[in-house]
Design an enzyme around this catalytic site. Structure first.
Site, short mmCIF file in Angstrom:
data_model
loop_
_atom_site.label_atom_id
_atom_site.label_comp_id
_atom_site.label_asym_id
_atom_site.label_seq_id
_atom_site.Cartn_x
_atom_site.Cartn_y
_atom_site.Cartn_z
N LYS A 130 -0.50 12.54 10.91
CA LYS A 130 -1.88 12.97 10.72
C LYS A 130 -2.49 13.47 12.03
O LYS A 130 -3.38 14.32 12.03
CB LYS A 130 -2.70 11.81 10.14
N HIS A 152 0.82 -1.20 0.00
CA HIS A 152 0.00 0.00 0.00
C HIS A 152 0.86 1.25 0.00
O HIS A 152 1.69 1.43 0.88
CB HIS A 152 -0.95 0.00 1.20
#
Length: 887
Positions: A555, A161
């Protein structure tokens, strides 16, 4: 502003290209490939396509070079003026161009590496293992340096990913073009060979143009496994032992190849592809079994071919190279188990005992692959024992160069890859384990429960068939307590039953969020005292692996605070491990993009806290980074050499004392930057309505439709908060909007809060952590574009948030330039600056096409237009190629 005349346009483009200070060979490659693409567009594109591509190219170059609002507005009008169908073709043309420019750039890197190899000082590069060893020897003595070299470990772990934005068919076409460009390089300038190479390149570029750039469907996990296998087959299988050979050649000089090597295999491969099920419902126990089987098939085929090649070359007569008693005994054993083949081989090699043995060993490797129980090896250690018997016999007979030549390459390959190629690692979320155990304790079961238990059965099967090294690491996402790790052992016992032996597992905690990083040292202290964990710790000689996630922490609190928190967590964990006698390996969950811990690995390694490396470095290699670093043999060898050299030097007393002193000297700056950057980041992301605004001003929603990989892009059905969003699309979406916010936001405010420009410049020079952070931000900002960013942000109808982003971008850019010196970004890194500048106006063209599609798709009054959706996805793929990263 009026449109340029054809002559003016040609002059403008020529001046821009001449202004890019490219090496002459690379300039020639770009010119040839670009002109061939132009011919393909004229021959195969629709009428007028080539002229429209040139119009947009000229307009974006003009807007980039004079930076006036009028020039930018004209470029936007050109992009907006195309029909949707023509915009689709133009986007594809620019994407093809980027693939060709990337190829030319890679080709230049390979050319430089080959030229360096041709010089006597090639192995003495400043950042090579050989040079690192020499420097380390000066600091700690040669014996200690040898000991550290023997203990060296570099452990890249390939993940799925994201996979590349480009299709495998496109990658294959580019690889064929690379081979043709090699031929074009070596052909005489006016000869038929060059004309033939040019014709074949034209043919291949036509294939590239006609190949659909977007995948029709998402790849399955098994597709992703096979994609990674391509990298192993084409580069790593041969590149890794070549790295060992080069280092040994340098360290042993004229004796290299005539005596046993100094270098021990220091590369270990890992893979999450087919094993990482955290958030990916498509990775099942069945997929994990298939992934292990595919990997074993590839490596055993490679070992079989190599053994045959080595055997066929050992035409050494017994009279000149008499066999040892051990070799003769081995022949008798092999002959007893494979009589017919032994008789045939003996007839063909009547007086060549070493050749006979190697050809029979190749048959045993083949039998291992086909699962012929009578001949198959039980494990790679038995094959290594046989190979060493051959090696020792050759050396004893005086044939040392045969013992430590090609045969040594095979020994290194078996030692590095075993019969499994890469250790398959399983990852699962701690919450999944907790749910399943609760059901089992209540005597309940469901599909999730059975799948989790079947995963442990799959691990047991893989270990039994391919050996314990094939799959033994189990990573627990969101580890919050020792019970989260103990749960893995409980589930393994449930899976196999009380009467069977569970698989051997090293359970690895993964600390991802900002809060988890802060809590990590305390949780680890609890873990090592837990009975289920302590027993395994003693079995491994008190070896412990801890994984740190870069994505979610960034994040959570922004890139600046996340980087500082990661450094602090590593320093505390390393100090704790030293204190209680644990051999620590930190596993870095780095992504390809700067917002996920990306950037040059070797400089990041040298900036790590004392004792956090200690000769061992493990990290994830993701998506397009796998192919960029390992897709070409020469580049792969150089990358491995650079990283391993940094790993060796990271623990040098000089490096550790420098990092320790700098961290102490600038601790006040770190505290100020941490607080100011978090405050600024929270002012943006915690503002009510931020998450839906983010989804509107970037192509985040549409990225989920792009068939990048098998893993879903988000956890829920919609994005109402950042917790709903995975880190990869968070980074990827900001990148596509030419904002790159995840890589830099908050640094400007952090540096402004410190305020002392002279001290910050001093810190930049002396503090490796700050230097790495600032350099990565400079790279991220250089790929951003304020004018285009503003147009994306204007889609959101939140001027307060848009103004906050733009103000922080300007502030960060200003401070980075002041701290690093010079008058523009990347002034001290001319090669990187050149690469960014060369691409920027062409990326701008695709960004303008993407913006027009995004505006149409964000129009609430307009029906959903599939043509606009396709244009947007095409532009996403093209921008990713231009910027050379996804997430």
């Amino acid at each position: 502003m009026q449109e340029l005349t054809p002559t003016e346009a040609i002059d403008l483009v020529g001046r821009f290209e001449a202004g890019q200070e490219l090496p002459e060979e690379m300039r020639a490659d770009v010119r040839v490939l670009g002109s061939l693409l132009g011919r393909v567009l004229q021959e195969s594109g629709s009428p007028g396509l080539f002229e429209d591509v040139e119009r947009l190219r000229t307009a974006t170059i003009q807007a980039y070079t004079d930076e006036t609002p009028e020039a930018f507005a004209r470029a936007a009008r050109v992009a907006d003026g195309f029909s949707v169908g023509r915009a689709d073709e133009v986007a594809r043309a620019f994407t093809c161009y980027f693939h060709l420019v990337n190829l030319a750039e890679e080709h230049q890197r390979v050319r430089i590496l080959r030229e360096r190899d041709g010089r006597a000082v090639s192995a003495d590069a400043a950042d090579s293992i050989a040079t690192a060893f020499a420097r380390l020897s000066e600091e700690v003595g040669e014996d200690a340096a040898h000991e550290r070299l023997r203990a060296l470990r570099f452990h890249p772990v390939f993940t799925a990913h994201p996979t590349e934005a480009r299709r495998r068919a496109v990658s294959a076409s580019i690889r064929r073009l690379s081979e043709l460009l090699d031929g074009y390089d070596t052909a005489a300038e006016e000869g038929s060979a060059r004309r033939r190479a040019e014709r074949r390149m034209l043919e291949e570029i036509d294939v590239l143009w006609r190949t659909a750039p977007l995948r029709a469907e998402k790849p399955s996990p098994t597709d992703e496994v096979r994609s990674v296998m391509g990298v192993f087959d084409e580069t790593l299988y041969t590149a890794v032992p070549h790295v060992y050979r080069r280092v040994d050649d340098t360290l042993q000089g004229d004796e290299a190849g005539a005596r046993a090597p100094i270098v021990r295999p220091f590369v270990r491969l890992g893979s999450w592809v087919g094993g990482d099920r955290d958030g990916n419902p498509f990775v099942t126990a069945s997929v994990t079994r298939k992934a292990a089987a595919i990997a074993s098939e590839h490596v055993l085929r490679g070992l079989e071919r190599t053994a045959l090649r080595v055997g066929r070359g050992l035409t050494l007569d017994a009279a000149s190279t008499p066999p040892s008693d051990a070799l003769l005994a081995l022949w008798q054993r092999l002959r007893a188990g494979d009589e017919e083949a032994a008789a045939e081989i003996a007839q063909r090699s009547p007086n060549e005992p070493h050749r006979r043995i190697m050809l029979l060993l190749a048959r045993r490797i083949a039998a291992t692959r086909t699962r012929d129980a009578d001949l198959a090896y039980r494990d790679p250690e038995h094959l290594l024992a046989d190979l060493r018997t051959v090696q020792e016999s050759l050396a004893a007979a005086g044939a040392a160069r045969q013992a430590y030549g090609h045969l040594q390459q095979l020994v290194w390959q078996v030692e590095t890859f075993g019969f499994h190629l890469a250790e398959l690692e399983v990852r699962q979320h701690s919450a999944v384990h907790a749910r399943v155990l609760a059901r089992l304790d209540a005597g309940e079961a469901d599909d999730e429960t059975e799948e989790v238990l079947d995963t442990f059965r799959a691990i047991a099967y893989i270990q039994e068939r391919f050996g314990p090294k094939a799959a033994g690491r189990y990573i627990v996402s969101f580890t919050r307590s020792a019970d989260d790790l103990a749960a893995v052992h409980r589930l393994a016992r449930h899976a196999v039953g009380e009467d069977a032996t569970p698989p051997v597992l090293d359970v690895i905690p993964l600390f991802e969020t900002f809060a988890d990083l802060r809590a990590a040292p305390g949780i680890l202290a609890e873990i090592v005292g837990h009975p289920a964990f302590a027993a395994r710790l003693e079995q491994t000689g008190r070896r412990l692996e801890v994984m740190l996630g870069y994505s979610d922490s960034s994040k959570d609190v922004g890139p600046v605070a996340a980087n500082l928190a990661l450094y602090e967590a590593q320093a505390e964990i390393a100090e704790w491990a030293q204190r209680i006698g644990i051999e620590l390996t930190l596993f870095h969950g780095r992504g390809g993009a700067l917002g996920r811990g990306g950037g040059p690995a070797n400089s990041a390694i040298l900036a790590q806290p004392p004792h956090s490396v200690d000769g061992r470095f493990k990290l994830t290699e993701q998506g397009e980074v796998i192919f960029a670093r390992y897709g070409d043999p020469a580049i792969a060898m150089r990358h491995i050499d650079q990283v391993a050299a940094a790993v060796l030097m990271a623990s040098a007393p000089s490096n550790e004392s420098r990092n320790r002193a700098a961290a102490e000297r600038y601790a006040d700056i770190a505290r100020t930057m941490d607080a100011a950057s978090r405050e600024r980041f929270f002012a943006l992301v915690k503002e009510p309505g931020f998450a839906p605004w983010f989804a509107r001003v970037t192509p985040m929603e549409e990225i989920g439709q792009l068939a990048l990989g098998s893993r879903p892009a988000r956890r829920g059905l919609s994005v109402e908060s950042l917790e709903d969003l995975r880190a990869i699309p968070w980074v990827f979406a900001w990148t596509q909007a030419r904002i790159n916010l995840a890589g830099w936001f908050g640094l400007g405010s952090a540096l402004e809060a410190v305020g002392d420009e002279e001290r910050l410049r001093e810190a930049y020079q002396e503090w490796p952590l700050l230097r790495t952070l600032v350099d990565n931000v400079a790279m991220s900002l250089a790929k951003a574009d304020a004018r285009i960013a503003r147009r994306y942000l204007d889609l959101g109808d939140r001027a307060d948030l848009a103004d906050l982003v733009m103000a922080e971008m300007a502030l960060t850019r200003s401070w980075v330039i002041r701290v690093t010196g010079g008058d523009e970004l990347l002034a001290t890194k001319p090669v990187l600056q050149r690469a960014v500048k060369m691409r920027s106006p062409y990326v701008d063209a695709l960004s303008l096409l993407q913006l027009r599609a995004l505006r149409a798709l964000r129009d609430a009054d307009a029906p959903r237009d599939p043509e606009q959706e396709r244009l947007l996805l095409l532009s996403v793929s093209g921008v990713a190629a231009g910027l050379q990263n996804t997430g």
